[in-house]
Design an enzyme around this catalytic site. Sequence first.
Site, mmCIF file in Angstrom:
data_model
loop_
_atom_site.group_PDB
_atom_site.id
_atom_site.type_symbol
_atom_site.label_atom_id
_atom_site.label_comp_id
_atom_site.label_asym_id
_atom_site.label_seq_id
_atom_site.Cartn_x
_atom_site.Cartn_y
_atom_site.Cartn_z
ATOM 1 N N PRO A 8 46.254 95.018 38.538
ATOM 2 C CA PRO A 8 47.604 95.885 38.020
ATOM 3 C C PRO A 8 46.944 96.923 36.922
ATOM 4 C CG PRO A 8 47.150 93.573 37.445
ATOM 5 C CD PRO A 8 46.229 93.841 38.286
ATOM 6 N N GLU A 9 47.432 98.222 37.380
ATOM 7 C CA GLU A 9 47.362 99.350 36.263
ATOM 8 C C GLU A 9 48.947 99.796 35.985
ATOM 9 O OE1 GLU A 9 44.034 101.938 36.876
ATOM 10 O OE2 GLU A 9 43.001 100.519 37.938
ATOM 11 N N LYS A 61 50.974 98.651 30.504
ATOM 12 C CA LYS A 61 50.814 97.488 31.343
ATOM 13 C C LYS A 61 51.522 96.231 31.168
ATOM 14 C CE LYS A 61 46.028 98.421 31.587
ATOM 15 N NZ LYS A 61 44.792 98.222 31.990
#
Length: 274
Positions: A8-9, A61
């Site tokens: 996840p970015e 994020k």
Amino acid sequence: MLTLRSMPEGDTIFLAAAALRRALVGEVVSAFRSTFPLLTRIDAEQRVAGRTVEAVDARGKHLLIAFSGDLTLRTHMRMHGSWQLYPAGARWRRPGRDMRIVIETARATAVGFNVPEAEFLTAKQLARHERLQSLGPDLLAEQFDPIEARRRMRACGDAPIANVLLSQRVVAGIGNVFKSELLFLARIYPFTPASALSDAQLDGIVADARRLLALSVRLGRRTTRSSLNPAERLWVYGRGGKACRRCGSVIQAAKTGEDARLTCWCGRCQPNMR
Ligand SMILES: [Zn+2]
């Protein structure tokens, strides 16, 4: 159906928020479950079921799901968490033991798998939330202040530029993959002190970050190259020991810091100038 396979970015969280927003906003929650004791305790007292999903937003994020009656669920995916979306009643593609949070409506089921961090917040707590409030300018936000981004980078002094880019207090949205890719594109050695870089270099990295994160969101997959071959979408990240796509030298890889963050770079394209 939505899956976030890559780490996840900012781009993946942005896409997850968009998909969850389309599926959930305006819908009434029919069931809520979680393996987080803190969430189930609040749910037992304040019942998430019966509330309407009012908004889903990505902030850097962090993913925020707002329910009617002043209750917002904040989740952070760190390295391995993901949200998946299923039609109501459909079989999950991940084992039930990885489930951390389930939000059901009449039409859809959103499942947070291996989410490492989650909490319920009121609007007041949200406004005072230290980590949310300290986030730097969001690279995927329509309104973005490049001068503020540069000011925050300069405030990091001699810290290595690779760490500066990862700090969500500087700019929000860059993770390990984009960090390595951006420094390759800028031809900057990742452990160069930020103070040794010119304003033009810092501004260039930030402009590239905005452009490439937006491109990944638009394409629905992460890429920093124009190649259409899925195996060739990145320049250096995850390519340690392989040949540089630009010069043929061996790509270097190092794990640094407390959480052993991976950094990849080409020693010839990104020489250490010091
Ligand atoms: Zn190279």
